[in-house]
Write an enzyme that holds these catalytic residues in place. Structure first.
Site, PDB file in Angstrom:
ATOM      1  N   GLY A 113       0.834  -1.192   0.000  1.00 55.44           N
ATOM      2  CA  GLY A 113       0.000   0.000   0.000  1.00 55.44           C
ATOM      3  C   GLY A 113       0.867   1.239   0.000  1.00 55.44           C
ATOM      4  O   GLY A 113       2.076   1.154   0.195  1.00 55.44           O
ATOM      5  N   THR A 148      -2.166  -3.119   6.951  1.00 54.03           N
ATOM      6  CA  THR A 148      -1.587  -2.199   5.964  1.00 54.03           C
ATOM      7  C   THR A 148      -2.381  -0.896   5.973  1.00 54.03           C
ATOM      8  O   THR A 148      -1.810   0.194   5.938  1.00 54.03           O
ATOM      9  CB  THR A 148      -1.556  -2.841   4.570  1.00 54.03           C
ATOM     10  OG1 THR A 148      -0.722  -4.004   4.625  1.00 54.03           O
ATOM     11  CG2 THR A 148      -1.005  -1.883   3.527  1.00 54.03           C
ATOM     12  N   HIS A 151      -1.432   1.196   9.003  1.00 55.05           N
ATOM     13  CA  HIS A 151      -0.121   1.815   8.768  1.00 55.05           C
ATOM     14  C   HIS A 151      -0.232   2.986   7.779  1.00 55.05           C
ATOM     15  O   HIS A 151       0.281   4.080   8.042  1.00 55.05           O
ATOM     16  CB  HIS A 151       0.827   0.717   8.239  1.00 55.05           C
ATOM     17  CG  HIS A 151       2.179   1.178   7.824  1.00 55.05           C
ATOM     18  ND1 HIS A 151       3.323   0.885   8.549  1.00 55.05           N
ATOM     19  CD2 HIS A 151       2.614   1.872   6.739  1.00 55.05           C
ATOM     20  CE1 HIS A 151       4.376   1.393   7.936  1.00 55.05           C
ATOM     21  NE2 HIS A 151       3.981   1.994   6.831  1.00 55.05           N
ATOM     22  N   GLU A 152      -0.923   2.751   6.661  1.00 59.23           N
ATOM     23  CA  GLU A 152      -1.014   3.807   5.631  1.00 59.23           C
ATOM     24  C   GLU A 152      -1.842   4.990   6.124  1.00 59.23           C
ATOM     25  O   GLU A 152      -1.522   6.136   5.816  1.00 59.23           O
ATOM     26  CB  GLU A 152      -1.604   3.247   4.335  1.00 59.23           C
ATOM     27  CG  GLU A 152      -0.800   2.128   3.690  1.00 59.23           C
ATOM     28  CD  GLU A 152       0.653   2.454   3.431  1.00 59.23           C
ATOM     29  OE1 GLU A 152       0.990   3.651   3.283  1.00 59.23           O
ATOM     30  OE2 GLU A 152       1.464   1.512   3.409  1.00 59.23           O
ATOM     31  N   HIS A 155       0.366   7.252   7.925  1.00 58.27           N
ATOM     32  CA  HIS A 155       1.063   8.202   7.034  1.00 58.27           C
ATOM     33  C   HIS A 155       0.123   9.332   6.610  1.00 58.27           C
ATOM     34  O   HIS A 155       0.509  10.506   6.598  1.00 58.27           O
ATOM     35  CB  HIS A 155       1.555   7.493   5.767  1.00 58.27           C
ATOM     36  CG  HIS A 155       2.719   6.577   5.946  1.00 58.27           C
ATOM     37  ND1 HIS A 155       3.850   6.920   6.660  1.00 58.27           N
ATOM     38  CD2 HIS A 155       2.954   5.325   5.458  1.00 58.27           C
ATOM     39  CE1 HIS A 155       4.722   5.909   6.601  1.00 58.27           C
ATOM     40  NE2 HIS A 155       4.198   4.927   5.889  1.00 58.27           N
ATOM     41  N   TRP A 163      11.386   4.148  12.468  1.00 55.57           N
ATOM     42  CA  TRP A 163      12.850   4.253  12.472  1.00 55.57           C
ATOM     43  C   TRP A 163      13.334   5.520  11.749  1.00 55.57           C
ATOM     44  O   TRP A 163      14.531   5.754  11.627  1.00 55.57           O
ATOM     45  CB  TRP A 163      13.491   2.985  11.876  1.00 55.57           C
ATOM     46  CG  TRP A 163      13.301   2.801  10.399  1.00 55.57           C
ATOM     47  CD1 TRP A 163      14.204   3.125   9.418  1.00 55.57           C
ATOM     48  CD2 TRP A 163      12.159   2.266   9.726  1.00 55.57           C
ATOM     49  NE1 TRP A 163      13.665   2.824   8.174  1.00 55.57           N
ATOM     50  CE2 TRP A 163      12.413   2.290   8.341  1.00 55.57           C
ATOM     51  CE3 TRP A 163      10.916   1.762  10.159  1.00 55.57           C
ATOM     52  CZ2 TRP A 163      11.490   1.840   7.386  1.00 55.57           C
ATOM     53  CZ3 TRP A 163      10.007   1.323   9.206  1.00 55.57           C
ATOM     54  CH2 TRP A 163      10.298   1.358   7.851  1.00 55.57           C
ATOM     55  N   VAL A 174       8.946  12.126  16.691  1.00 57.63           N
ATOM     56  CA  VAL A 174       8.097  11.707  17.803  1.00 57.63           C
ATOM     57  C   VAL A 174       9.030  11.339  18.958  1.00 57.63           C
ATOM     58  O   VAL A 174       9.904  10.493  18.799  1.00 57.63           O
ATOM     59  CB  VAL A 174       7.217  10.505  17.409  1.00 57.63           C
ATOM     60  CG1 VAL A 174       6.472   9.956  18.614  1.00 57.63           C
ATOM     61  CG2 VAL A 174       6.232  10.896  16.306  1.00 57.63           C
ATOM     62  N   THR A 177       8.928   7.440  20.698  1.00 56.31           N
ATOM     63  CA  THR A 177       9.265   6.240  19.929  1.00 56.31           C
ATOM     64  C   THR A 177      10.773   6.096  19.940  1.00 56.31           C
ATOM     65  O   THR A 177      11.490   7.030  19.585  1.00 56.31           O
ATOM     66  CB  THR A 177       8.777   6.362  18.465  1.00 56.31           C
ATOM     67  OG1 THR A 177       9.276   7.584  17.911  1.00 56.31           O
ATOM     68  CG2 THR A 177       7.264   6.340  18.389  1.00 56.31           C
ATOM     69  N   ASP A 210       1.268  -8.273  10.131  1.00 61.26           N
ATOM     70  CA  ASP A 210       0.036  -7.651  10.638  1.00 61.26           C
ATOM     71  C   ASP A 210      -0.267  -8.016  12.095  1.00 61.26           C
ATOM     72  O   ASP A 210      -0.641  -7.152  12.892  1.00 61.26           O
ATOM     73  CB  ASP A 210      -1.155  -8.071   9.766  1.00 61.26           C
ATOM     74  CG  ASP A 210      -1.232  -7.272   8.469  1.00 61.26           C
ATOM     75  OD1 ASP A 210      -0.256  -6.583   8.123  1.00 61.26           O
ATOM     76  OD2 ASP A 210      -2.290  -7.358   7.805  1.00 61.26           O
TER      77      ASP A 210
HETATM   78  N1  ARG Z   1       5.435  -1.161   3.056  1.00 56.85           N
HETATM   79  C1  ARG Z   1       4.270  -0.370   3.236  1.00 56.85           C
HETATM   80  C2  ARG Z   1       4.612   1.104   3.505  1.00 56.85           C
HETATM   81  O1  ARG Z   1       5.703   1.487   3.784  1.00 56.85           O
HETATM   82  C3  ARG Z   1       3.312  -0.931   4.269  1.00 56.85           C
HETATM   83  C4  ARG Z   1       3.817  -1.845   5.316  1.00 56.85           C
HETATM   84  C5  ARG Z   1       2.651  -2.365   6.117  1.00 56.85           C
HETATM   85  N2  ARG Z   1       2.994  -3.467   6.987  1.00 56.85           N
HETATM   86  C6  ARG Z   1       2.123  -4.438   7.319  1.00 56.85           C
HETATM   87  N3  ARG Z   1       2.444  -5.359   8.192  1.00 56.85           N
HETATM   88  N4  ARG Z   1       0.946  -4.508   6.798  1.00 56.85           N
HETATM   89  O2  ARG Z   1       3.810   2.013   3.451  1.00 56.85           O
HETATM   90 ZN    ZN Z   2       4.974   3.107   5.432  1.00 57.65          ZN
HETATM   91 CA    CA Z   3      11.410   8.841  17.917  1.00 53.94          CA
END
Ligand code: ARG
Ligand code: ZN
Ligand code: CA
Length: 239
Positions: A113, A148, A151-152, A155, A163, A174, A177, A210
Site C-alpha cells: 500500500g 496495511t 499503517h497507511e 502516514h 525508524w 516523535v 518512539t 500484521d
Molecule cells: N510497506 C508499506 C509502507 O511502507 C506498508 C507496510 C505495512 N505493513 C504491514 N504489516 N501490513 O507504506
Molecule cells: Zn509506510
Molecule cells: Ca522517535
C-alpha cells in the site's frame, strides 16, 4: 486538537475477478481501523511493560460512507496515482476534503500500500491498498489481516516510519518512539536492539507482520491530532 474526530471513508475498488474484495473485507477493514485507532486491538496486551505507558488511544472513529466499484483487468497499477483518475482508467476521489478515500487495486511490485501525506494535492489525497491486503482474511498471508490500512492511514495522518527512514540519529519527529536504524520484519522477539535501546517493533509504523503490530504512542497521537487544529492540513475534517 482535542475534540472527537470522525472520518467518513469512501472505498473505491478497481475490481479484478482474480482478487475479489468482498463486503466482508470492507466491513472488517473499517472495524480494524476502529480497533487500532481506539486502543481496542486485543493484541495490545502483549506490549512490553517498558512501553505500556506510551500506548495511545488516538480516539478517531472511521465510518463507511460509500463503496464504489469499477471493473478492471489491470494487474499492476504501480504507484503513480493513475488509479485516482477516471480519465486514466481509475476512479476519481469523492470529496477528499471531507472523506478519506481508499483505492483498492492490484498495485504490483510486492507493494502492500501507499499513502499521501497531509498537505498535498486534493485530487490524489488518500490511501491505496493492494487487493490482497485489504480487510481481515485477505489473501495476503501475514499481511492479510488489515494492518496495511492502519499503517497507511498513519502516514495519511502525518506519521513517519518509526525508524525515521535512516540511521540511529534520523528522527521520526516523535519523542516517545525509540530510535532505530532499520525496519523490522516478521514477528521479532523482544528485545530487539539496533540503536542501544529496545526497538518498539510492535508499533503500527514499523514493517512487521500484521499480527505483530499493535500500538501507537502518545507522541504519535499528538502528531496526528495536530493536523486537525486551526490552520492544520486536515482541519476540513472537523469543521
Ligand atoms: N510497506 C508499506 C509502507 O511502507 C506498508 C507496510 C505495512 N505493513 C504491514 N504489516 N501490513 O507504506
Ligand atoms: Zn509506510
Ligand atoms: Ca522517535
Amino acid at each position: 486538537y482535542q475534540g472527537s474526530i470522525t472520518i467518513p471513508v469512501i472505498v473505491n475498488i478497481l475490481e479484478d475477478a482474480n482478487h475479489p474484495v468482498t463486503q466482508a473485507h470492507i466491513n472488517s477493514q473499517i472495524a480494524i481501523l476502529n480497533e487500532d485507532y481506539n486502543d481496542m486491538n486485543p493484541a495490545t496486551g502483549g506490549v512490553p511493560s517498558e512501553f505500556n505507558n506510551a500506548v495511545a488511544n488516538v480516539d478517531i472513529t472511521f465510518v463507511l460512507a460509500g463503496v464504489n466499484r469499477k471493473t478492471s483487468t489491470r494487474t499492476s497499477w504501480g504507484t503513480n496515482d493513475e488509479m485516482k483518475h477516471s480519465n486514466l482508467g481509475g476512479m476519481d476521489a469523492v470529496d477528499p476534503a471531507h472523506n478519506l478515500n481508499f483505492w483498492v487495486c492490484e498495485i504490483g511490485g510486492g507493494i502492500l500500500g501507499y499513502a499521501q501525506f497531509p498537505g498535498g494535492e486534493l485530487d490524489t489525497d488518500g490511501v491505496v491498498i493492494g487487493s490482497d491486503f485489504f480487510g481481515e482474511n485477505a489473501a495476503g498471508g501475514q499481511y492479510g489481516h488489515g494492518r496495511t490500512a492502519t499503517h497507511e492511514v498513519g502516514h495519511w495522518l502525518n506519521l513517519r516510519h518509526i525508524w525515521g527512514d535512516g540511521g540511529c540519529r534520523q528522527d521520526d519527529f516523535v519523542a516517545d518512539t525509540p530510535s532505530s536504524d532499520r525496519a523490522n520484519y516478521g514477528c521479532p522477539s523482544y528485545p530487539t536492539v539496533h540503536c542501544r535501546t529496545n526497538d518498539m517493533t510492535m508499533n503500527y509504523m514499523d514493517y512487521v507482520d500484521d499480527n505483530c503490530m499493535y500500538m501507537f504512542t502518545n507522541g504519535q497521537n499528538d502528531r496526528m491530532r495536530a493536523i486537525f487544529g486551526t490552520g492544520g492540513t486536515r482541519e476540513s475534517f472537523v469543521q
